[in-house]
Design a protein around this motif. Sequence first.
Motif, PDB file in Angstrom:
ATOM      1  N   LEU A  93       0.832  -1.192   0.000  1.00 33.03           N
ATOM      2  CA  LEU A  93       0.000   0.000   0.000  1.00 33.03           C
ATOM      3  C   LEU A  93       0.868   1.244   0.000  1.00 33.03           C
ATOM      4  CD1 LEU A  93      -2.924   1.189   0.287  1.00 33.03           C
ATOM      5  CD2 LEU A  93      -2.534   1.162   2.762  1.00 33.03           C
ATOM      6  N   THR A  94       0.476   2.212  -0.816  1.00 36.42           N
ATOM      7  CA  THR A  94       1.113   3.525  -0.826  1.00 36.42           C
ATOM      8  C   THR A  94       0.065   4.562  -0.469  1.00 36.42           C
ATOM      9  OG1 THR A  94       2.702   2.861  -2.533  1.00 36.42           O
ATOM     10  CG2 THR A  94       2.356   5.221  -2.228  1.00 36.42           C
ATOM     11  N   ILE A  95       0.432   5.491   0.414  1.00 33.99           N
ATOM     12  CA  ILE A  95      -0.488   6.556   0.805  1.00 33.99           C
ATOM     13  C   ILE A  95       0.149   7.907   0.481  1.00 33.99           C
ATOM     14  CG2 ILE A  95      -1.575   5.199   2.618  1.00 33.99           C
ATOM     15  CD1 ILE A  95       0.084   6.776   4.671  1.00 33.99           C
ATOM     16  N   ALA A  96      -0.722   8.880   0.237  1.00 31.57           N
ATOM     17  CA  ALA A  96      -0.265  10.244  -0.022  1.00 31.57           C
ATOM     18  C   ALA A  96      -1.311  11.200   0.516  1.00 31.57           C
ATOM     19  CB  ALA A  96      -0.063  10.467  -1.520  1.00 31.57           C
ATOM     20  N   PRO A  97      -0.900  12.251   1.208  1.00 40.42           N
ATOM     21  CA  PRO A  97      -1.869  13.205   1.753  1.00 40.42           C
ATOM     22  C   PRO A  97      -2.325  14.202   0.694  1.00 40.42           C
ATOM     23  CG  PRO A  97       0.343  13.867   2.370  1.00 40.42           C
ATOM     24  CD  PRO A  97       0.477  12.586   1.592  1.00 40.42           C
ATOM     25  N   GLY A  98      -3.632  14.381   0.564  1.00 41.76           N
ATOM     26  CA  GLY A  98      -4.165  15.403  -0.323  1.00 41.76           C
ATOM     27  C   GLY A  98      -3.642  15.294  -1.730  1.00 41.76           C
ATOM     28  N   ASP A  99      -3.167  16.407  -2.272  1.00 35.90           N
ATOM     29  CA  ASP A  99      -2.657  16.457  -3.642  1.00 35.90           C
ATOM     30  C   ASP A  99      -1.129  16.387  -3.661  1.00 35.90           C
ATOM     31  OD1 ASP A  99      -2.236  18.851  -2.450  1.00 35.90           O
ATOM     32  OD2 ASP A  99      -3.093  20.080  -4.045  1.00 35.90           O
ATOM     33  N   ALA A 100      -0.559  15.542  -2.799  1.00 37.20           N
ATOM     34  CA  ALA A 100       0.898  15.423  -2.695  1.00 37.20           C
ATOM     35  C   ALA A 100       1.498  14.937  -4.004  1.00 37.20           C
ATOM     36  CB  ALA A 100       1.260  14.459  -1.569  1.00 37.20           C
ATOM     37  N   THR A 101       2.752  15.268  -4.220  1.00 35.87           N
ATOM     38  CA  THR A 101       3.464  14.797  -5.387  1.00 35.87           C
ATOM     39  C   THR A 101       3.878  13.341  -5.198  1.00 35.87           C
ATOM     40  OG1 THR A 101       5.640  15.428  -4.546  1.00 35.87           O
ATOM     41  CG2 THR A 101       4.381  17.116  -5.729  1.00 35.87           C
ATOM     42  N   GLU A 102       4.329  12.702  -6.278  1.00 34.50           N
ATOM     43  CA  GLU A 102       4.757  11.307  -6.196  1.00 34.50           C
ATOM     44  C   GLU A 102       5.903  11.147  -5.206  1.00 34.50           C
ATOM     45  OE1 GLU A 102       6.484   7.781  -9.134  1.00 34.50           O
ATOM     46  OE2 GLU A 102       5.514   9.553  -9.981  1.00 34.50           O
ATOM     47  N   GLU A 103       6.766  12.164  -5.120  1.00 35.85           N
ATOM     48  CA  GLU A 103       7.909  12.092  -4.220  1.00 35.85           C
ATOM     49  C   GLU A 103       7.474  12.127  -2.753  1.00 35.85           C
ATOM     50  OE1 GLU A 103       7.723  14.103  -6.850  1.00 35.85           O
ATOM     51  OE2 GLU A 103       9.149  13.006  -8.137  1.00 35.85           O
ATOM     52  N   GLU A 104       6.294  12.682  -2.483  1.00 28.89           N
ATOM     53  CA  GLU A 104       5.814  12.777  -1.107  1.00 28.89           C
ATOM     54  C   GLU A 104       5.062  11.531  -0.648  1.00 28.89           C
ATOM     55  OE1 GLU A 104       4.522  17.093   0.084  1.00 28.89           O
ATOM     56  OE2 GLU A 104       3.877  16.732  -1.985  1.00 28.89           O
ATOM     57  N   ALA A 105       4.752  10.616  -1.558  1.00 23.38           N
ATOM     58  CA  ALA A 105       4.003   9.416  -1.209  1.00 23.38           C
ATOM     59  C   ALA A 105       4.842   8.503  -0.325  1.00 23.38           C
ATOM     60  CB  ALA A 105       3.555   8.690  -2.466  1.00 23.38           C
ATOM     61  N   LEU A 106       4.158   7.669   0.466  1.00 20.19           N
ATOM     62  CA  LEU A 106       4.827   6.780   1.403  1.00 20.19           C
ATOM     63  C   LEU A 106       4.365   5.343   1.161  1.00 20.19           C
ATOM     64  CD1 LEU A 106       6.651   6.555   3.964  1.00 20.19           C
ATOM     65  CD2 LEU A 106       4.558   6.796   5.316  1.00 20.19           C
ATOM     66  N   ALA A 107       5.295   4.454   0.825  1.00 20.64           N
ATOM     67  CA  ALA A 107       4.998   3.039   0.644  1.00 20.64           C
ATOM     68  C   ALA A 107       5.177   2.324   1.979  1.00 20.64           C
ATOM     69  CB  ALA A 107       5.906   2.432  -0.416  1.00 20.64           C
ATOM     70  N   LEU A 108       4.153   1.619   2.420  1.00 16.55           N
ATOM     71  CA  LEU A 108       4.169   0.970   3.723  1.00 16.55           C
ATOM     72  C   LEU A 108       4.438  -0.519   3.601  1.00 16.55           C
ATOM     73  CD1 LEU A 108       1.056   2.627   5.419  1.00 16.55           C
ATOM     74  CD2 LEU A 108       3.463   3.117   5.888  1.00 16.55           C
ATOM     75  N   ALA A 109       5.196  -1.054   4.544  1.00 21.27           N
ATOM     76  CA  ALA A 109       5.361  -2.492   4.706  1.00 21.27           C
ATOM     77  C   ALA A 109       4.392  -2.970   5.784  1.00 21.27           C
ATOM     78  CB  ALA A 109       6.802  -2.824   5.101  1.00 21.27           C
ATOM     79  N   GLU A 110       4.144  -4.282   5.840  1.00 21.98           N
ATOM     80  CA  GLU A 110       3.208  -4.818   6.808  1.00 21.98           C
ATOM     81  C   GLU A 110       3.624  -4.465   8.233  1.00 21.98           C
ATOM     82  OE1 GLU A 110       2.479  -8.959   6.255  1.00 21.98           O
ATOM     83  OE2 GLU A 110       1.707  -8.712   4.210  1.00 21.98           O
ATOM     84  N   SER A 111       2.650  -4.051   9.024  1.00 21.32           N
ATOM     85  CA  SER A 111       2.783  -3.673  10.438  1.00 21.32           C
ATOM     86  C   SER A 111       3.386  -2.286  10.634  1.00 21.32           C
ATOM     87  CB  SER A 111       3.584  -4.698  11.247  1.00 21.32           C
ATOM     88  OG  SER A 111       2.924  -5.942  11.281  1.00 21.32           O
ATOM     89  N   GLU A 112       3.810  -1.605   9.565  1.00 22.98           N
ATOM     90  CA  GLU A 112       4.278  -0.227   9.715  1.00 22.98           C
ATOM     91  C   GLU A 112       3.087   0.717   9.863  1.00 22.98           C
ATOM     92  OE1 GLU A 112       8.592  -0.075   7.444  1.00 22.98           O
ATOM     93  OE2 GLU A 112       6.818   0.680   6.384  1.00 22.98           O
ATOM     94  N   LEU A 113       3.347   1.840  10.545  1.00 20.25           N
ATOM     95  CA  LEU A 113       2.334   2.859  10.759  1.00 20.25           C
ATOM     96  C   LEU A 113       2.768   4.127  10.029  1.00 20.25           C
ATOM     97  CD1 LEU A 113      -0.330   3.191  12.471  1.00 20.25           C
ATOM     98  CD2 LEU A 113       1.079   4.389  14.145  1.00 20.25           C
ATOM     99  N   GLY A 114       1.949   4.573   9.091  1.00 16.21           N
ATOM    100  CA  GLY A 114       2.227   5.810   8.371  1.00 16.21           C
ATOM    101  C   GLY A 114       1.446   6.959   8.978  1.00 16.21           C
ATOM    102  N   LEU A 115       2.145   7.993   9.447  1.00 12.95           N
ATOM    103  CA  LEU A 115       1.510   9.149  10.071  1.00 12.95           C
ATOM    104  C   LEU A 115       1.231  10.227   9.038  1.00 12.95           C
ATOM    105  CD1 LEU A 115       3.818   9.523  13.220  1.00 12.95           C
ATOM    106  CD2 LEU A 115       1.716   8.174  13.004  1.00 12.95           C
ATOM    107  N   VAL A 116       0.045  10.830   9.140  1.00 11.95           N
ATOM    108  CA  VAL A 116      -0.348  11.909   8.232  1.00 11.95           C
ATOM    109  C   VAL A 116      -0.682  13.128   9.084  1.00 11.95           C
ATOM    110  CG1 VAL A 116      -1.883  12.616   6.371  1.00 11.95           C
ATOM    111  CG2 VAL A 116      -1.312  10.192   6.650  1.00 11.95           C
TER     112      VAL A 116
END
Length: 314
Positions: free
Chosen positions: A199-222
Motif C-alpha cells: 500500500l502507498t499513501i499520499a496526503p491530499g494532492d501530494a506529489t509522487e515524491e511525497e508518497a509513502l509506501a508501507l510495509a506490513e505492520s508499519e504505521l504511516g503518520l499523516v
Amino acid sequence: MTTLHRLEPREVPLGGLRAMQVQRTLPHRDRTLVGAWCFVDHFKPSSSRMDVAPHPHCGLQTVTWLFDGEVEHRDSAGNVQLVRPGEVNLMTAGHGISHSEVSTSVGLRGVQLWVAQPDADRSGSNGFDHFATTLTDLSVMSGAATARVFVGELEGASSPVRTFSPLIAAELVLGPGTAVDITVEPGFEHAVLLDEGRLTIAPGDATEEEALALAESELGLVDPGREFIRFMTGDTAARAILIGGAPLDEELLMWWNFIARSHEEIVAARDEWQADSGRFGRVEGYVGPIDRIPAPDLPPVRLKPRTPRPTSVE
C-alpha cells in the motif's frame, strides 16, 4: 516540509505466560499520540492463542478489532462478549476496571488499540460497547475498495460507540490496481497501519515524491491540514486500518496498563491492584494458568510524562 512519517514496529510479548507476540507501533519513541490514540498492537496468526489473564486499566479505552478468529472478553463490570471480524469491542476503564481476553483458537489476526481519556473524563465510571459494522463501498478512481467504520464517522458510515474526544477508526480493503481518495477531517491527525499486502499513501494532492509506501505492520503518520488521503495499490490487494482524531494536547504518563498524569497516580493504581482492592473489581469466569496478572515492579526512578509529539519524527 513532508506531512508523512513512518513508524516501524517492534515485537513485544502480550499477556505473560505463554505470551503471543505482537507488533507494536504506538507508543513509540518518536510519537506518543495520534489524536487520542495512544497504543497500536498488530497481531498475526501464530501457534499461540491469545490468553491474557485478568489485568487492570485506568484512564483509557481499549478497542479490539479482528480480521480473523474470535476473542472472548470478560470484565469486572460483568460484561462477557465474543468479538468477531466486522465487530468491535470498546471498553472504557475510567477510574478503574479489569478484564481478560482469550481467543477461541490459534490463527488470530487483528489489532488492539488504546484511546487516552482526556483529563476531564478519565476518573469517571467504566463501561462497555459492542457494535457490528456494515460494509461501505468507496467511490474509487480505479479498482475497488470497501470500508468498515468501527469508531466515529467516515465516508457516510458511522459507529455509535462512545468516545471522549473526536476520533475515527476504519478497516479499509483495497483490490489490486486501486486508487481511492478518502475524505478526512482536516483538523485531525491520522495514521494508517498496513495489515497485509502492499500500500502507498499520499496526503491530499501530494506529489509522487511525497508518497509513502508501507510495509506490513508499519504505521504511516499523516499530519493535519489535508482534506483527503489517497490510497494506492499495485498488483496485489491490501488491507489497512485508518485511525485519526483531534490532537489531544495533554502530557500523559503511561506505565504498564495505566494512563495517568503523575507518578503518584501510577503508584496508587499499582498498589490498589496488588492489594486486590475494590477499585478494579474481579473478573468472574476466567479459567487460565493464573487468576490475575501481577503488576511489574516500578522502575527505581520517578516516572516522567510523555509529550504528545516528540520532535524527532522524520
